[in-house]
Design an enzyme around this catalytic site. Structure first.
Site: not given
Lengths: 196, 374
Positions: B317, B152, B350
């Site tokens: 995601d 991320s 995610h």
């Protein structure tokens, strides 16, 4: 490590230290072999995520992708040799892929199953069914091979697109064989192409 | 490396000797960095791995959090017998600049006024975070990193490392990440920021010692948390099931389990996070666009790079989808870089990068071992 016969024939034409892109590299067996024996600088493209994970797991630089769509992202002349082993017949646009290979690399090495082999011809002639053979083991409705060709078809396509055949090797029963009547007698072919 | 060297170990702090020059043009003096290290730096300092945390993460990547006692946030990837292993690697993880877990951020005391910076804190960027990490590594005696690893926002820092300090990074592992923030990414962040700023307790950011804008921050977290999951995951986990009741209340209690879950996520978040830090870090992410910073062409960020890259995305995601990873792969191919990329199946959205992902571990392990033998 012993390679599949067509891969061994491909490996034989890759020079030492070459920059190599293997399209449809599977779990990276050929790249790993070439890294060990020819000290190549190798990259791979593979559709299957588990195969990519295996290839990366053996320390290879492999990208999950599709040759039909992703080759355009590679710069011209980035590689000495671009390999497409036993995958041409599964491409949506085989001729375009060959063109991309020879844009990205100075040489293209292509292996494919010969649909002109006598077993294939006999199966169709007498059996009246789509052939299922050693090199084409999957029945027509499940096969990823949507663009099968014979050795003569391939030569004609190469000529029509202005590419040059530098050398060719032919395999039958896992053994290399001579070029005589290859379109009838070879199960697989390995061609080395370059630009005109 | 001296085992009693105070620079190494859990829950460390350092104040940087020099002011940090920021992308905004401002400079920050007396920057403090909170960090942890695991394992031992080897004799030629070639086994150092920097781990970069995500938006709301912290430096406690593999050890129990000193306050909450919870295990580190990436123990699935980092720890004994894991791909990133203190037995083999010297591992560093630092709280980002602008954070609220010990590194200098808007909640820190401004030496000029003796009061918290609050909104007087300069707007920072991902590259500023990376610069602070580089200064920390200077302090630790680490010149070149074996790898920078992050998921991320951590992946953004890892990519930025390769662009800003190309000779200091042998490899980058970027998981569930992107080289820019999309309009949708910015939009969700703006919802969160507006929720915080609409809370009367926010008071222009000057709430320290008075009462934090917890209601606003909780709503920000709730909105963001949705983006970390997938529709498939939410449906499987909650569906339309009701929370502790048999029938709809015909009111606005948390009738649905998913509402109760999100409220809980929001409430527990405000106990550990500073609202102004949330504003500043989300802003840094929104400003992130590596192509823009390199003449509009992402490949330019990696020209002549010798760094090897491994990128991993997850099918479900939608915050940093596979298309964003592919965009990075394209740029790295165009730059003739060594890049590996795989999209892994996961229903977890995610958040998948923080969960059990054996394939991800296999890829990271193989990739790092290969880099180590180069």
């Amino acid at each position: 490590m012993s390679l599949r016969p067509d891969l061994a024939a491909i490996a034989a034409v890759v020079p030492q230290g070459a920059r190599v892109l293997d399209i449809g590299c599977g779990d990276g067996a050929l790249l790993a072999e070439l890294r060990a024996t020819a000290a190549i600088d190798g990259r791979g493209i593979e559709l299957d995520a588990a195969d990519v994970a295996s290839a990366v797991g053996r320390g290879l630089s492999v990208v999950q992708g599709d040759a039909d769509t992703d080759l355009v992202d590679y710069p011209a002349d980035g590689f000495d040799v671009v390999i497409l082993s036993n995958t041409l017949q599964a491409m949506r646009a085989p001729a375009a892929v060959l063109g991309e290979m020879l844009r990205i690399g100075r040489r293209a090495v292509v292996s494919f199953p010969n649909f002109g082999h006598w077993r294939v011809r006999l199966a169709l002639l007498f059996g009246g069914r789509m052939p299922v053979t050693r090199t084409l083991p999957v029945s027509w409705h499940e096969t990823p091979n949507i663009h099968l060709c014979t050795i003569d078809d391939f030569r004609a396509t190469v000529a029509a697109h202005g590419f040059v055949i530098e050398s060719a090797a032919f395999l039958s029963g896992g053994q290399q064989r001579g070029g005589a009547f290859a379109n009838l007698l070879a199960e697989q072919a390995v061609f080395v192409l370059r630009r005109a | 490396m001296n085992a009693h060297d105070q620079r190494f170990g859990l829950d460390r702090r350092v104040t940087l000797a020099l002011p940090l020059a920021l992308d905004s043009g401002a400079a920050l003096a007396h920057v403090e960095i909170a960090y942890e290290s695991y394992g031992t730096l080897n004799a030629d300092a070639s086994n150092a791995i920097l781990i970069c945390h995500a938006l709301t993460g912290d430096q406690h990547v593999a050890a129990n959090h000193p306050r909450t006692g919870k295990p580190g946030w990436w123990t699935r990837l980092v720890g004994e017998g894991k791909p990133i292993d203190p037995a083999r690697h010297f591992i560093v993880c630092a709280n980002v600049l602008g954070g609220c877990m010990g590194s200098t951020g808007p909640g820190s005391t401004d030496p000029a006024t003796g009061k918290p910076y609050a909104m007087a804190f300069p707007v920072i960027t991902i590259r500023d975070m990376v610069r602070a990490q580089a200064a920390l590594l200077d302090h630790l005696g680490v010149g070149t990193l074996l790898a920078v690893v992050g998921g991320s926002m951590g992946g953004m820092q890892a990519l930025e490392w390769a662009a800003t300090y190309p000779t200091r990074v042998r490899s980058v592992v970027g998981i569930a990440t992107a080289a820019r923030h999309s309009a949708q990414n910015i939009a969700f962040h703006e919802v969160g920021r507006q929720a915080i700023m609409a809370d009367p307790n926010w008071a222009g950011g000057n709430y320290y010692g008075v009462g934090a804008p917890t209601a606003g921050l909780a709503v920000a977290r709730m909105a963001a948390h949705i983006t970390y999951l997938s529709e498939e995951g939410l449906t499987a986990k909650f569906g339309r099931r009701l929370q502790s009741r048999d029938a709809l209340s015909f009111g606005f209690d948390a009738d649905f389990q998913v509402e109760s879950y999100l409220r809980h996520q929001g409430l527990s978040f405000v106990e550990r996070f500073d609202a102004n830090s949330y504003l500043y870090i989300t802003r840094a992410m929104d400003y992130f666009d590596m192509a823009e910073a390199h003449g509009g062409r992402l490949a330019n960020a990696f020209t002549n790079t010798a760094t090897r890259f491994a990128l991993v995305s997850f099918t479900s995601d939608w915050l940093y989808p596979t298309s964003e990873s592919r965009r990075i792969v394209r740029a790295l191919n165009a730059a003739n870089a060594h890049v590996s990329f795989v999209e892994l199946e996961s229903p977890h959205g995610h958040d998948a990068f923080l969960l059990d992902a054996p394939e991800m571990n296999r890829v990271v392990d193989g990739f790092l071992r290969a880099v180590e033998t180069l």
